[in-house]
Design an enzyme around this catalytic site. Structure first.
Site, mmCIF file in Angstrom:
data_model
loop_
_atom_site.group_PDB
_atom_site.id
_atom_site.type_symbol
_atom_site.label_atom_id
_atom_site.label_comp_id
_atom_site.label_asym_id
_atom_site.label_seq_id
_atom_site.Cartn_x
_atom_site.Cartn_y
_atom_site.Cartn_z
ATOM 1 N N SER A 156 63.548 -87.535 6.713
ATOM 2 C CA SER A 156 64.154 -88.860 6.603
ATOM 3 C C SER A 156 65.510 -88.749 5.927
ATOM 4 O O SER A 156 65.765 -87.804 5.164
ATOM 5 C CB SER A 156 63.249 -89.780 5.768
ATOM 6 O OG SER A 156 63.903 -90.985 5.450
ATOM 7 N N TYR A 169 59.111 -91.223 -2.266
ATOM 8 C CA TYR A 169 59.300 -90.934 -0.841
ATOM 9 C C TYR A 169 60.449 -89.953 -0.648
ATOM 10 O O TYR A 169 60.335 -88.975 0.107
ATOM 11 C CB TYR A 169 59.571 -92.237 -0.089
ATOM 12 C CG TYR A 169 59.634 -92.084 1.400
ATOM 13 C CD1 TYR A 169 58.480 -91.847 2.150
ATOM 14 C CD2 TYR A 169 60.841 -92.184 2.086
ATOM 15 C CE1 TYR A 169 58.537 -91.708 3.526
ATOM 16 C CE2 TYR A 169 60.904 -92.062 3.455
ATOM 17 C CZ TYR A 169 59.749 -91.814 4.176
ATOM 18 O OH TYR A 169 59.807 -91.674 5.546
#
Length: 260
Positions: A156, A169
């Site tokens: 990501s 995250y």
């Protein structure tokens, strides 16, 4: 040295391929479609959404009944499930995968560190980073034996710190990128490549159904240089490209329309 970049007939394992509501599930389904179009056999996993994966398989088999596709229930947070997955793949296909697309992931949107429980941190790291390590460790022996393998991780933009999600995250995805680069440096001479695709602002998913959902956020299309959001098929295009070239390894490809 003979250059072999042919993926037709190879076996690809794609985790999180059910096409459900999470971003990665839709990306996994798109990767499965694209790899299938290039003639790969497929081993596809789902966690709970079996019906969605069955629909995907039915769609692919209409296009080609000659390419074997197997489906496997797997909770990537559980080491026993991952070991069972590889046992099942070997039973179904007579071999372990030539290509691993480590796509299954988790990301509950909690931005403030003060709101991130330790249990949430542990689970996020477990699903996104620990499972990628275990999957890789299970996949590498077969790839070493044949001196050919492709491992692609779906990470990501958050790995670089830019994220509407929290530090848990970002840390999990940054860890995957570091692992990928380390393994590429150590193992690429063995014929195995390691790369990751880091998407951002991908619409057509349950998490971001349309560009309307991005308005007022850092991912608003007005902030994206190309002036639009990304599509899951574009993620799949990059994954397939990485599988079809053995000369690219240790790279993290930011798929973000120019957004930093």
């Amino acid at each position: 040295m003979v250059v072999d970049n042919e993926i037709k007939g190879r076996l690809a394992l794609v985790t999180g391929a059910s096409g459900g509501t999470h971003n990665n599930l839709r990306i996994g389904a798109a990767c499965s479609r694209d790899l299938h179009a290039y003639g790969t056999r497929l081993a596809l996993t789902y966690s709970t959404n079996k019906d969605s994966l069955d629909n995907l398989v039915a769609e692919l088999l209409k296009q080609s009944k000659d390419l074997k596709i197997s489906t496997h229930q797997c909770d990537v947070a559980k080491e026993a499930d991952l070991q069972r997955l590889f046992d099942e793949v070997k039973h179904e296909h007579g071999q372990h995968p030539d290509i691993l697309v480590a796509n299954a992931g988790y990301g509950k949107r909690v931005s403030n560190i003060l709101d991130i429980a330790l249990e949430e941190w542990d689970y996020t790291i477990n699903v996104n980073l620990r499972s990628s390590f275990i999957l890789t460790k299970l996949a590498v022996p077969h790839m070493l034996e044949q001196h050919w393998g492709r491992i692609v991780y779906i990470t990501s933009i958050a790995a670089g710190g830019t994220s509407i999600n929290g530090c848990h995250y970002s840390a999990s995805k940054a860890g995957v990128q570091g692992m990928s680069k380390n393994l590429a440096n150590k193992m690429s001479k063995d014929g195995i490549t390691f790369n990751d695709v880091a998407p951002a602002m991908i619409t057509g998913t349950g998490m971001i159904p349309s560009e309307e959902n991005l308005k007022g956020t850092p991912g608003d299309v007005k902030n994206i240089p190309v002036g639009r959001s990304g599509h899951t098929t574009e993620c799949a295009n990059v994954v397939t490209m990485l599988c079809r070239t053995g000369y690219m390894t240790g790279q993290s490809i930011l798929l973000s329309g120019g957004l930093k």
